[in-house]
Scaffold this active site. Structure first.
Site, PDB file in Angstrom:
ATOM      1  CB  SER A  53      46.749   5.544  49.029  1.00 43.25           C
ATOM      2  OG  SER A  53      46.404   4.344  49.630  1.00 43.25           O
ATOM      3  CB  CYS A 104      27.856  -7.552  50.765  1.00 37.33           C
ATOM      4  SG  CYS A 104      28.708  -8.267  49.350  1.00 37.33           S
ATOM      5  CD  GLN A 155      26.517 -10.601  44.799  1.00 42.00           C
ATOM      6  OE1 GLN A 155      26.238 -11.802  44.826  1.00 42.00           O
ATOM      7  NE2 GLN A 155      27.634 -10.139  45.318  1.00 42.00           N
ATOM      8  CB  SER A 161      30.369  -0.575  44.996  1.00 40.65           C
ATOM      9  OG  SER A 161      29.122  -1.096  45.374  1.00 40.65           O
ATOM     10  CE  LYS A 203      33.651 -15.208  49.645  1.00 44.72           C
ATOM     11  NZ  LYS A 203      33.917 -13.935  48.938  1.00 44.72           N
ATOM     12  CG  HIS A 225      24.911  -6.644  46.641  1.00 39.47           C
ATOM     13  ND1 HIS A 225      25.597  -5.892  45.720  1.00 39.47           N
ATOM     14  CD2 HIS A 225      25.846  -7.380  47.298  1.00 39.47           C
ATOM     15  CE1 HIS A 225      26.892  -6.155  45.811  1.00 39.47           C
ATOM     16  NE2 HIS A 225      27.074  -7.050  46.761  1.00 39.47           N
TER      17      HIS A 225
HETATM   18  P1  A2P Z   1      45.858   1.326  48.544  1.00 41.68           P
HETATM   19  O1  A2P Z   1      44.836   2.237  47.964  1.00 41.68           O
HETATM   20  O2  A2P Z   1      47.014   2.058  49.183  1.00 41.68           O
HETATM   21  O3  A2P Z   1      46.325   0.226  47.627  1.00 41.68           O
HETATM   22  P2  A2P Z   1      39.356  -1.607  47.205  1.00 41.68           P
HETATM   23  O4  A2P Z   1      38.633  -2.770  47.814  1.00 41.68           O
HETATM   24  O5  A2P Z   1      38.453  -0.448  46.894  1.00 41.68           O
HETATM   25  O6  A2P Z   1      40.192  -2.029  46.027  1.00 41.68           O
HETATM   26  O7  A2P Z   1      40.386  -1.071  48.338  1.00 41.68           O
HETATM   27  C1  A2P Z   1      41.348  -1.871  48.936  1.00 41.68           C
HETATM   28  C2  A2P Z   1      41.966  -1.126  50.122  1.00 41.68           C
HETATM   29  O8  A2P Z   1      42.938  -2.004  50.715  1.00 41.68           O
HETATM   30  C3  A2P Z   1      42.731   0.137  49.744  1.00 41.68           C
HETATM   31  O9  A2P Z   1      42.647   1.052  50.798  1.00 41.68           O
HETATM   32  C4  A2P Z   1      44.154  -0.385  49.584  1.00 41.68           C
HETATM   33  O10 A2P Z   1      45.137   0.598  49.800  1.00 41.68           O
HETATM   34  C5  A2P Z   1      44.204  -1.381  50.726  1.00 41.68           C
HETATM   35  N1  A2P Z   1      45.270  -2.368  50.513  1.00 41.68           N
HETATM   36  C6  A2P Z   1      45.360  -3.275  49.514  1.00 41.68           C
HETATM   37  N2  A2P Z   1      46.497  -4.015  49.653  1.00 41.68           N
HETATM   38  C7  A2P Z   1      47.107  -3.572  50.768  1.00 41.68           C
HETATM   39  C8  A2P Z   1      48.316  -3.935  51.448  1.00 41.68           C
HETATM   40  N3  A2P Z   1      49.101  -4.900  51.018  1.00 41.68           N
HETATM   41  N4  A2P Z   1      48.623  -3.243  52.581  1.00 41.68           N
HETATM   42  C9  A2P Z   1      47.825  -2.267  53.033  1.00 41.68           C
HETATM   43  N5  A2P Z   1      46.681  -1.875  52.424  1.00 41.68           N
HETATM   44  C10 A2P Z   1      46.326  -2.517  51.318  1.00 41.68           C
END
Ligand code: A2P
Length: 331
Positions: free
Chosen positions: A40, A129, A156, A159, A209, A238
């Site tokens: 992204s 959380c 839980q 999300s 945890k 939750h």
């Molecule tokens: P991306 O959307 O580019 O993969 P969630 O908990 O909703 O799944 O979101 C995880 C978040 O962590 C997202 O913003 C995701 O970005 C980011 N993310 C996951 N892996 C990486 C990585 N290796 N480097 C940077 N950001 C990461």
């Protein structure tokens, strides 16, 4: 001069809430930078009416100067990148579980143990959380009566497993044959007594945890915590059914008085009027809600209660931003 703040994982379920919470709580930010993976990077996220372009997370960008970096991109990202950022004198507030139990890393619920942040710089851990909302409700009672034992079952929201789990539930609500990928079972119309991996002692990592984080935050390893963590088909919020046995006998009227004046707690408890908190009603708010408070039928030193909070807000983003606020106020 405002702060330079970064959010790592800014496109995820918690990361987006962090950006929203920074805006809502009007944190004095001069520059906000957002980071995610190559999936992204280049997309935008809205903050205060402007679109901010998401940058690719690299080791180099973590060496830039930030007042605060809020991480919510999973444990392995925090393991690798948080120390790089901290070595560059940046303060990291990490929502993953990776650093929580590391000695010397503060694990903080601002209403409960803000003192551990005094004069601290480096990585700060945001608790799980389910632990946060349990501790917000129980810490004021612990101070008065001393907790001996907690038996807790959680309900839980999906999300907590990230955006892909929200999508999975929403797709299954439209089509119950939509396949399960995030969970071991279909989550629609179901409840799954399995969050995170199992250990040899029969407990899951999520449950343990709640045990060890409670000990660290309340600075008392003698508290007996016995959790069962369950995933249910709710999107946000939750809930927890908590049975707590104290060393001293609690007085129920005093319990209400303590909870009514506790920071971050709202009591909603009037069975005659069907008043008790539910996740649908408390979603998108920052407090921890307590209802169904009652004495144990057999043990005069024990009470039961029902505790609900928005897991993405108080359970994650809000608590992280409150840590930032606390550190700023202690400067
Ligand atoms: P991306 O959307 O580019 O993969 P969630 O908990 O909703 O799944 O979101 C995880 C978040 O962590 C997202 O913003 C995701 O970005 C980011 N993310 C996951 N892996 C990486 C990585 N290796 N480097 C940077 N950001 C990461």
């Amino acid at each position: 001069m405002g702060l330079t703040v970064g959010v790592v994982g800014a496109t995820g379920a918690v990361g987006r809430k962090m950006v929203e919470t920074l805006e809502e709580r009007n944190i004095a930010i001069n520059k906000l930078r957002l980071f995610a993976s190559e999936k992204s990077a280049g997309t935008t996220v809205e903050y205060k009416g402007t679109e901010i372009t998401v940058e690719l997370l690299t080791e180099e960008v973590m060496k830039d100067q930030f007042d605060y970096l809020l991480f919510s991109a999973g444990g392995s990202v925090s393991e690798k990148y948080a120390p790089i950022a901290a070595d560059a004198e940046n303060t990291v507030i990490d929502n993953s579980s990776h650093w929580r139990m590391t000695e010397g890393i503060p694990l903080v619920v601002p209403e409960v143990n803000p003192h551990v942040l005094k004069g601290y710089k480096g990585i700060v851990a945001n608790p799980n959380c389910s632990t946060v909302q349990m501790i917000v409700a129980l810490a004021p009672l612990h101070r008065k009566y001393g907790i001996k034992r907690i038996v807790v079952s959680t309900y839980q929201a999906v999300s907590g497993s990230g955006q892909k789990a929200i999508d999975e539930l929403e797709n299954q609500m439209k089509d119950c044959n939509y396949p399960n990928k995030v969970y071991t079972r279909k989550i629609v119309g179901n409840c799954i007594p399995h969050i995170d991996v199992f250990y040899d002692n029969g407990f899951t990592k999520e449950e343990l945890k709640m045990v060890y984080e409670t000990h660290k935050i309340l600075e008392d390893n003698s508290i007996e915590v016995n959790p069962t963590a369950v995933r249910i088909p709710v999107v946000y919020g939750h809930s927890e059914s908590i049975y707590v046995e104290f060393k001293e006998e609690p007085n129920l009227e005093e319990v209400y008085r303590i909870l009514n004046s506790a920071a971050g707690v709202k009591v909603i408890d009037n069975p005659a009027e069907n008043q008790y908190p539910t996740p649908l009603e408390v979603a998108h708010t920052d407090d921890t809600y307590v209802g169904r408070i009652r004495k144990d039928l057999y043990n005069p030193k024990a009470i039961s209660l029902w505790v609900v909070a928005d897991n993405l807000r108080k359970g994650a983003a809000t608590n992280a931003v409150q840590i930032l606020e606390t550190m700023e106020s202690q400067k």
